[in-house]
Scaffold this motif. Structure first.
Motif, short mmCIF file in Angstrom:
data_model
loop_
_atom_site.label_atom_id
_atom_site.label_comp_id
_atom_site.label_asym_id
_atom_site.label_seq_id
_atom_site.Cartn_x
_atom_site.Cartn_y
_atom_site.Cartn_z
N LEU A 131 0.83 -1.21 0.00
CA LEU A 131 0.00 0.00 0.00
C LEU A 131 0.86 1.26 0.00
O LEU A 131 0.56 2.23 -0.69
N ILE A 132 1.95 1.23 0.77
CA ILE A 132 2.86 2.37 0.79
C ILE A 132 3.46 2.58 -0.59
O ILE A 132 3.54 3.71 -1.10
N GLN A 133 3.89 1.49 -1.23
CA GLN A 133 4.48 1.59 -2.56
C GLN A 133 3.49 2.18 -3.55
O GLN A 133 3.85 3.01 -4.39
N LYS A 134 2.25 1.73 -3.48
CA LYS A 134 1.23 2.19 -4.42
C LYS A 134 1.05 3.70 -4.31
O LYS A 134 0.86 4.38 -5.31
N GLN A 135 1.11 4.21 -3.11
CA GLN A 135 0.91 5.63 -2.90
C GLN A 135 2.18 6.44 -3.21
O GLN A 135 2.09 7.63 -3.50
N ALA A 136 3.33 5.82 -3.17
CA ALA A 136 4.60 6.54 -3.27
C ALA A 136 4.78 7.26 -4.60
O ALA A 136 5.07 8.44 -4.63
N SER A 137 4.63 6.55 -5.69
CA SER A 137 4.83 7.18 -6.99
C SER A 137 4.48 6.19 -8.09
O SER A 137 4.29 5.02 -7.85
N LYS A 138 4.44 6.72 -9.30
CA LYS A 138 4.19 5.83 -10.43
C LYS A 138 5.45 5.04 -10.77
O LYS A 138 5.35 3.91 -11.23
N PHE A 139 6.61 5.61 -10.56
CA PHE A 139 7.86 4.86 -10.75
C PHE A 139 8.22 4.25 -9.41
O PHE A 139 8.55 4.93 -8.46
N ASN A 140 8.14 2.97 -9.36
CA ASN A 140 8.35 2.26 -8.11
C ASN A 140 9.62 1.41 -8.21
O ASN A 140 9.59 0.34 -8.82
N PRO A 141 10.74 1.87 -7.64
CA PRO A 141 11.98 1.11 -7.78
C PRO A 141 11.92 -0.27 -7.14
O PRO A 141 12.56 -1.19 -7.61
N ILE A 142 11.15 -0.43 -6.08
CA ILE A 142 11.06 -1.74 -5.44
C ILE A 142 10.33 -2.72 -6.37
O ILE A 142 10.76 -3.85 -6.56
N GLU A 143 9.24 -2.27 -6.96
CA GLU A 143 8.51 -3.13 -7.89
C GLU A 143 9.36 -3.47 -9.10
O GLU A 143 9.41 -4.62 -9.54
N LEU A 144 10.07 -2.47 -9.65
CA LEU A 144 10.95 -2.70 -10.79
C LEU A 144 12.06 -3.69 -10.43
O LEU A 144 12.36 -4.62 -11.18
N GLY A 145 12.65 -3.51 -9.26
CA GLY A 145 13.69 -4.43 -8.81
C GLY A 145 13.17 -5.84 -8.66
O GLY A 145 13.87 -6.82 -8.97
N GLY A 146 11.95 -5.98 -8.18
CA GLY A 146 11.35 -7.30 -8.06
C GLY A 146 11.17 -7.97 -9.41
O GLY A 146 11.40 -9.17 -9.57
N LYS A 147 10.77 -7.18 -10.41
CA LYS A 147 10.60 -7.72 -11.76
C LYS A 147 11.94 -8.16 -12.33
O LYS A 147 12.05 -9.21 -12.97
N VAL A 148 12.99 -7.35 -12.10
CA VAL A 148 14.32 -7.72 -12.57
C VAL A 148 14.78 -9.00 -11.87
O VAL A 148 15.28 -9.93 -12.52
N GLY A 149 14.61 -9.07 -10.57
CA GLY A 149 15.01 -10.25 -9.82
C GLY A 149 14.28 -11.50 -10.28
O GLY A 149 14.87 -12.57 -10.43
N ASN A 150 12.99 -11.37 -10.52
CA ASN A 150 12.21 -12.52 -10.99
C ASN A 150 12.68 -12.95 -12.38
O ASN A 150 12.80 -14.15 -12.65
#
Length: 188
Positions: A131-150
Motif C-alpha cells: 500500500l505504501i508503494q502504491k501511494q509513493a509514486s508511479k515509478f516504483n523502484p522496489i517493484e521494478l527491482g522485483g521484476k528484474v530479480g524474478n
C-alpha cells in the motif's frame, strides 16, 4: 597460507566459543526462537532493501550461472534461448530435444513443477508495504527491482530446465535437476 588460515580465518581460541554457540542454536528452544525471529525480521528487511540495487541481481546472475555450470550448463546460448522464451509471443513453438512444445505447454510445465516465480513468491511483500508503494509514486523502484530479480531467477531456471529436456530427461527429471542445482526460495 596454512598459518594464515589457521590463525586468522579460524583462530583456535574461538573454536570453543563457536562450538557453544552452535550447540545453543541446535535444540535449545531459546536459541531456536532467537534464530527464527531473526530470520523473520531479516527477510522483511531484505525484501524492502535488496530489490532496488542492481548489484544484488548481478550477484544472483553470477551465482546462478555458476550453479548451472555445476550441472554442465556453460553455454551462454542456452541462456539466450531462455530469454527468447521469456519474451516470446504466446503462439511461438519451441524445439527442445526431439520434441516441439507450444509456449503455453512449456509455461504449464514450468509452473506445474515449480520452476517459475520462485523469486517473486519469496519477495511477496507484506500488504502494508504494498500500500505504501502504491501511494509513493508511479515509478516504483522496489517493484521494478522485483521484476528484474524474478526475470534473472526465472531465466536461470528456464535455461536449466530446457537443457535437461534437450538431454532427453523427462519434465519431472528436468525439474528435479533444476531444484537440485539452483537456490530454492521455498527453503527460506
Amino acid at each position: 597460507l596454512d598459518a594464515y588460515y589457521d590463525n586468522v580465518l579460524r583462530p583456535k581460541d574461538d573454536i570453543p566459543g563457536m562450538l557453544k554457540a552452535i550447540q545453543a542454536g541446535n535444540g535449545a528452544a531459546v536459541g531456536h526462537n532467537l534464530l527464527t525471529g531473526f530470520d523473520a525480521v531479516q527477510n522483511v528487511w531484505k525484501k524492502q532493501t535488496l530489490l532496488i540495487w542492481p548489484a544484488y541481481h548481478a550477484r544472483n546472475v553470477i551465482g546462478n550461472y555458476w550453479n548451472n555450470g555445476l550441472a554442465g550448463i556453460w553455454n551462454p546460448n542456452e541462456y539466450a534461448k531462455a530469454v527468447d522464451f521469456q519474451f516470446a509471443n504466446p503462439d511461438k513453438v519451441f524445439q527442445i530435444g526431439v520434441k516441439q512444445y507450444a509456449k503455453a505447454e512449456l509455461e504449464d510445465l514450468l509452473l506445474d513443477y515449480g520452476i517459475l516465480g520462485q523469486f517473486d513468491a519469496y519477495m511477496n511483500l507484506p500488504r502494508n508495504l504494498a500500500l505504501i508503494q502504491k501511494q509513493a509514486s508511479k515509478f516504483n523502484p522496489i517493484e521494478l527491482g522485483g521484476k528484474v530479480g524474478n526475470f534473472v531467477e526465472d531465466n536461470a531456471r528456464i535455461t536449466h530446465f530446457f537443457h535437461q529436456l534437450n538431454a532427453g530427461k523427462s519434465p519431472l527429471e528436468a525439474a528435479l535437476s533444476t531444484k537440485k542445482y539452483l537456490f530454492d526460495y521455498n527453503d527460506l
